[in-house]
Design an enzyme around this catalytic site. Structure first.
Site, mmCIF file in Angstrom:
data_model
loop_
_atom_site.group_PDB
_atom_site.id
_atom_site.type_symbol
_atom_site.label_atom_id
_atom_site.label_comp_id
_atom_site.label_asym_id
_atom_site.label_seq_id
_atom_site.Cartn_x
_atom_site.Cartn_y
_atom_site.Cartn_z
ATOM 1 N N GLU A 426 1.082 -1.585 0.037
ATOM 2 C CA GLU A 426 0.070 -0.112 0.258
ATOM 3 C C GLU A 426 1.141 0.811 -0.434
ATOM 4 O O GLU A 426 1.596 1.192 0.805
ATOM 5 C CB GLU A 426 -0.722 0.134 0.928
ATOM 6 N N GLU A 431 -2.325 11.634 3.784
ATOM 7 C CA GLU A 431 -2.937 11.418 5.233
ATOM 8 C C GLU A 431 -2.769 12.362 5.679
ATOM 9 O O GLU A 431 -2.124 13.142 5.665
ATOM 10 C CB GLU A 431 -3.270 9.925 5.357
#
Length: 601
Positions: A426, A431
């Protein structure tokens, strides 16, 4: 009431279908080739800034990577570089930025009103004679540019501008009737951007690692000022043991939204090292159309041959109609599962929709728990099964509202079929959590998650004002991941080659990944629990993905290469030689032959 100029599209003998683009249409196929070589549109200009036509052998040329510049209220004279005669020149400006040229039939003696997007023409036939847009009597067939005054009401920014060579027709799409068609007459259409400015001073920021960049022959600089529309000389000097790879130049209104009604407010261009003559390149004034960010990339002399450049392979500017869903050919709603980020995902248009040229993803209180028993619903869009790629460069421009419980992200997951998480990997490009002005960049894998290995460092962060627009980037190479914010490198993660790392699946980043954009909320484990009465929101202005492709550059010595066919062009697409051998006759420079670049040294 003034009537809009209309054009009959269904004409007996019409062979070219009208272009169906929503924005700035033309009345023939955009890839239409020129049918005659004695009449060619070579370039256009305004106020001393000229733009060469990209491909003179095409009837239409999109040159909107470049701009001409002017001030609101200024009287300017357009310019046509046209080979041929017995034609007319027309100029259009989309003054209200609505994605089309609203053309009103000129009044008596060619009078043009301020609300007419037709701003200049060299000649048209009226009931009492032939006139140009200045109201002067003219002989038909004279292509003499006519000055026009830009409205004082035009706000600073970029506007679409069209130059057209045609015969006695104000239609901005070009006249395509059986008689005097723009195609058979050898006319042409070229689109550029018009930059309206109030302050002629532009700021230049220069970033260089492994060398220096100076303006002209001056001292190396990191910031400078220049005059809009003036050509800009750059001198590049590599540090010892280094050489230039390429220069990237982002120019325009850098703090504005990237697109306004389909018109780019800033663009980025890359110049390879081969464009520099002994370290010097002069950027044309059509590039100096606003503030500029110049990034010089140097590589070691020991590096291999750099025969590849990045090319755009996927993009979405999210310019669909307000309230609509993003393009279904590129995006689908993510699926609800039990993880923190996807536990409340909904396909409701209330949490993922287009607004003002951006994709808006929200997390809101569930308006109907009787049919969906979750306290909140959240928006998430992904390219799974629609677009995925291995290696390249991703840029995502976004901003988000900081608030307790917020948990937005722009990230990548492996395209199925693949191993289960986290073994297949991933990559989190961006974020943020809660109300912190912090951007996080992370990788997950068996190495980082199950084995808890922290070498290389799997996560990094930096302070960013997250409610302002920023471009979050990832460059994905076979052995290295590099994160950037607004073009500045902020983190890296490298591939290890030890057997321990190989056995531990440290680098699962060698197969296709797809992109996810979402606004979720925390559960108290990392991001806090959500405030159910708050509307969480993240806006995504664009997504762009680039991959490296061969440049096709062939380097030759003068007098040493036979050319298989006759035509050689310069970088503006102009045919400069028609012979079967260069044999010392071409000056040093870069040329196009057979679809490839030729560097004559």
């Amino acid at each position: 009431m003034k009537q809009m100029l209309t054009v009959l599209l269904l004409i007996v003998g019409l062979t070219a279908m009208a272009q169906q683009d929503n924005a700035y249409p033309i009345n023939f196929a955009k890839d239409q080739n020129r049918t005659r070589t004695d009449r060619i549109l070579n370039g256009v200009g305004l106020g001393g800034v000229s733009v060469a036509v990209t491909d003179p052998m095409k009837m239409y040329n999109d040159m909107t990577m470049h701009s001409v510049v002017a001030k609101a209220g200024q009287t300017v004279i357009p310019a046509f570089d046209y080979t041929g005669r017995w034609m007319h020149g027309f100029v259009y400006v989309d003054k209200n930025q609505n994605g089309r040229f609203d053309v009103l039939q000129p009044g008596e003696h060619g009078t043009l009103t301020a609300d007419n997007d037709l701003v200049s023409f060299s000649g048209m036939t009226f009931s009492d004679g032939n006139y140009n847009s200045a109201g002067q009597t003219v002989d038909m067939g004279v292509l003499t540019p006519v000055a026009f005054t830009l409205p004082e009401s035009l706000q600073p920014g970029f506007y679409m501008m069209r130059y057209k060579i045609d015969w006695d027709s104000a239609d901005p799409g070009g006249y395509v009737g059986a008689d005097n068609s723009i195609i058979t007459n050898g006319g042409g259409i070229a689109d550029v951007r018009l930059r309206i400015y109030d302050d002629p001073t532009v700021g230049i920021t220069i970033k260089a690692e492994g060398g220096t960049v100076s303006l002209g022959n001056g001292e190396p600089v990191t910031t400078a000022e220049w005059t809009i529309g003036q050509s800009l000389p750059l001198v590049v000097v590599p540090d010892e043991g280094m050489r230039l790879k390429q220069i990237s130049v982002r120019h325009g209104l850098l703090k504005a939204d990237s697109m306004v009604n389909g018109v780019a407010q800033y663009v980025e261009e890359t110049f390879s090292a081969s464009a520099f003559d002994h370290g010097l390149v002069t950027l044309d004034g059509s590039i100096v159309d606003g503030d500029m960010e110049v990034r010089a990339e140097f590589i070691s002399n020991d590096s291999g041959s750099e025969d590849e450049v990045y090319q755009l392979i996927f993009s979405d500017e999210f310019n669909q109609t307000d309230g609509s869903r993003p393009d279904p050919a590129k995006w689908q709603c993510s699926t609800r599962y039990g993880s923190t980020w996807n536990r409340y995902i909904s396909n409701s248009p209330d949490v993922a929709f287009i607004r003002n040229g951006s994709l808006v993803c929200r997390a809101i209180k569930n308006p109907d728990t009787t049919t969906d028993n979750v306290p909140m619903i959240t928006g998430a869009m992904e390219t799974r099964n629609l677009f995925s790629f291995t290696y390249g460069k991703v840029e995502i421009r976004l901003k988000t509202l900081p608030h307790t419980g917020s948990f937005p992200a722009a990230w990548m997951m492996p395209q199925p079929p693949c191993a289960s998480w986290p073994n297949a990997g991933e990559i989190d490009i961006f974020e943020s959590i809660d109300d912190k002005n912090t951007a996080y960049h992370t990788v997950h894998s068996n190495w980082t998650y199950n084995l808890k290995r922290t070498n290389p460092t799997p996560s990094s962060n930096e302070t960013v004002t997250i409610d302002n627009w920023h471009v979050y980037g990832l460059t994905w190479e076979p052995d290295l991941l590099t994160w950037t914010v607004d073009g500045n490198r902020v983190a890296t993660y490298r591939r290890l080659t030890t057997q321990t790392a190989i056995d531990g699946l440290q680098w699962p980043f060698d197969h296709d990944f797809y992109i996810i954009l979402n606004q979720s909320v925390g559960d108290g484990s990392w991001a806090a629990k959500p405030d159910q009465d708050f509307i969480y929101e993240t806006e995504f202005d664009y997504v762009r993905v680039y991959q490296k492709v061969p440049t096709g550059i062939i380097q030759i010595e003068n007098g040493g290469m036979e050319i298989e066919n006759d035509n050689i062009y310069d970088l503006q697409g102009r045919m400069i030689v028609n012979r079967k051998s260069v044999n010392g006759e071409l000056p040093k420079g870069i040329y196009i032959h057979g679809g490839k670049k030729i560097v004559v040294r």
